[in-house]
Design a protein around this motif. Structure first.
Motif, PDB file in Angstrom:
ATOM      1  N   ASP A   1     -52.163  13.796 -10.857  1.00 56.88           N
ATOM      2  CA  ASP A   1     -52.011  14.962 -11.389  1.00 56.88           C
ATOM      3  C   ASP A   1     -50.952  15.432 -12.244  1.00 56.88           C
ATOM      4  O   ASP A   1     -50.933  16.191 -13.093  1.00 56.88           O
TER       5      ASP A   1
ATOM      6  N   ASP B   1     -48.916  10.737  -1.771  1.00 57.75           N
ATOM      7  CA  ASP B   1     -49.397   9.589  -2.387  1.00 57.75           C
ATOM      8  C   ASP B   1     -50.724   9.904  -3.397  1.00 57.75           C
ATOM      9  O   ASP B   1     -50.839   8.960  -4.130  1.00 57.75           O
ATOM     10  N   ASN B   2     -50.938  11.158  -3.567  1.00 57.85           N
ATOM     11  CA  ASN B   2     -52.064  11.408  -4.345  1.00 57.85           C
ATOM     12  C   ASN B   2     -51.574  12.507  -5.620  1.00 57.85           C
ATOM     13  O   ASN B   2     -52.380  13.136  -6.484  1.00 57.85           O
TER      14      ASN B   2
ATOM     15  N   TYR C   1     -65.108  14.265  -4.827  1.00 57.80           N
ATOM     16  CA  TYR C   1     -64.956  12.875  -5.792  1.00 57.80           C
ATOM     17  C   TYR C   1     -65.424  13.258  -7.239  1.00 57.80           C
ATOM     18  O   TYR C   1     -64.907  12.645  -8.108  1.00 57.80           O
TER      19      TYR C   1
ATOM     20  N   THR D   1     -43.938   9.542  -5.832  1.00 56.33           N
ATOM     21  CA  THR D   1     -44.844   9.302  -4.966  1.00 56.33           C
ATOM     22  C   THR D   1     -43.874   9.406  -3.518  1.00 56.33           C
ATOM     23  O   THR D   1     -44.150   9.806  -2.404  1.00 56.33           O
TER      24      THR D   1
ATOM     25  N   THR E   1     -47.435   9.916   3.708  1.00 53.97           N
ATOM     26  CA  THR E   1     -48.481   9.778   2.673  1.00 53.97           C
ATOM     27  C   THR E   1     -48.539  11.277   1.979  1.00 53.97           C
ATOM     28  O   THR E   1     -49.329  11.545   1.302  1.00 53.97           O
TER      29      THR E   1
ATOM     30  N   TRP F   1     -62.365  14.654  -8.920  1.00 52.50           N
ATOM     31  CA  TRP F   1     -61.415  13.420  -9.444  1.00 52.50           C
ATOM     32  C   TRP F   1     -61.995  12.814 -10.854  1.00 52.50           C
ATOM     33  O   TRP F   1     -61.063  12.594 -11.938  1.00 52.50           O
TER      34      TRP F   1
END
Length: 321
Positions: A254, A249-250, A298, A78, A246, A301
């Motif tokens: 995954d 970051d996510n 959400y 990341t 950023t 997720w």
């Protein structure tokens, strides 16, 4: 035991191994076929968009695949993505460095990151989870110090072709992903060094006795991961023509889901590059169809989390058997 009974057992084991290795392909075909029942999904534009969005994530996941294959984990991808994105944009926009030299600089930066990760694990004897977590935080701090936490915009419009350009209807991103996958497939399946990743992940002691340089293989795995993270970072950066602290970051969740979904064992020694690519497409199709159906972000997720739990449980059960 009779020969016929032994042959029956062997056939059953081969069938089970085949299903374990390629189940993701069958599941993807079923998922894709069901998704095509929705007219908004089966358009050429949407399918090409899925392939484009999956391409750079797949490249990053293929890097993580090699680290997991040798029995380790790289949490720093990341921040590697973040620092490559922000420094590349800074070099080009703020320092006036041409994109070619700027690419080489961030590429060498990523190689250095991979070497540091590998050295901490191999010679420092630090568990890879902890070592790469520490490196992740250091890189994140450096990214914020360099940029002040702000995006760096103004990259040349031509750089956007990397993510948005097309050859006919085929995205350049897809072509790059396929090229990377072919190279890594040949490397992992048809070279002595590539096959040593499986040996080290499967049984490090036996690999050492057979003459494999375990330390070199593990460090190389982290370097490959860092390089592919850098390539993926540039692809993601080209979508917005701006560096961002950023950006990655996510993506770790995954990537881990993709690797396990694609048949890579978290204990090492098992997996295929093709499985990682199919795993990426599988996850991207699920995300795409949920967006089309208007599923809450959400809740998406939650669905991805449940998918990861299921595939980890399957992986754990297969190891026990």
């Amino acid at each position: 035991m009779s020969n016929s009974k032994q042959k029956s057992i062997n056939s059953g084991l081969r069938l089970k191994t085949f299903l374990n290795d390629w189940m993701i392909v069958f599941l993807f075909i079923i998922l894709f076929a069901l998704s095509c029942l929705n007219p908004n999904f089966r358009t050429t534009t949407n399918i090409m968009n899925i392939l484009r969005q999956a391409s750079f994530v797949a490249i990053i996941a293929m890097g993580e695949f090699f680290v997991i294959l040798v029995g380790h984990m790289d949490m720093s991808i990341t921040s590697t993505i973040n620092i490559v994105s922000i420094f590349f944009a800074g070099f080009v926009v703020n320092n006036g460095i041409p994109m070619g030299p700027a690419f080489l600089i961030v590429l060498f930066m990523s190689i250095f990151i991979g070497i540091i990760n590998g050295l901490l694990v191999v010679y420092g004897k630090v568990p890879s989870f902890i070592a790469t977590l520490v490196v992740m935080n250091i890189l994140k701090g450096l990214s914020y110090i360099y940029s002040g936490g702000l995006p760096i915009s103004g990259l040349p419009s031509s750089f956007g072709d990397l993510a948005l350009g097309k050859l006919g209807v085929v995205p350049y991103a897809l072509i790059l992903m396929v090229a990377v996958a072919i190279i890594l497939y040949i490397f992992s399946e048809h070279t002595a060094v590539g096959r040593s990743f499986y040996a080290v992940g499967g049984n490090s002691e036996a690999s050492k006795l057979s003459g494999i340089n375990i330390k070199f293989v593990i460090i190389l795995a982290f370097v490959i991961c860092a390089i592919l993270s850098a390539i993926g970072a540039l692809g993601l950066t080209s979508r917005t023509l701006s560096g961002n602290v950023t950006l990655g970051d996510n993506i770790l969740f995954d990537v881990m889901t993709i690797c396990v979904l694609g048949g890579t064992s978290l204990s090492g020694g098992k997996g295929r590059v093709v499985g990682v690519v199919i795993g990426t497409l599988f996850l991207q199709v699920i995300s795409n169809i949920m967006v089309i159906l208007g599923v809450n972000t959400y809740l998406q997720w939650v669905v991805k989390g449940l998918i990861l739990i299921v595939v980890v449980l399957i992986d754990s059960r297969s190891k026990k058997e």
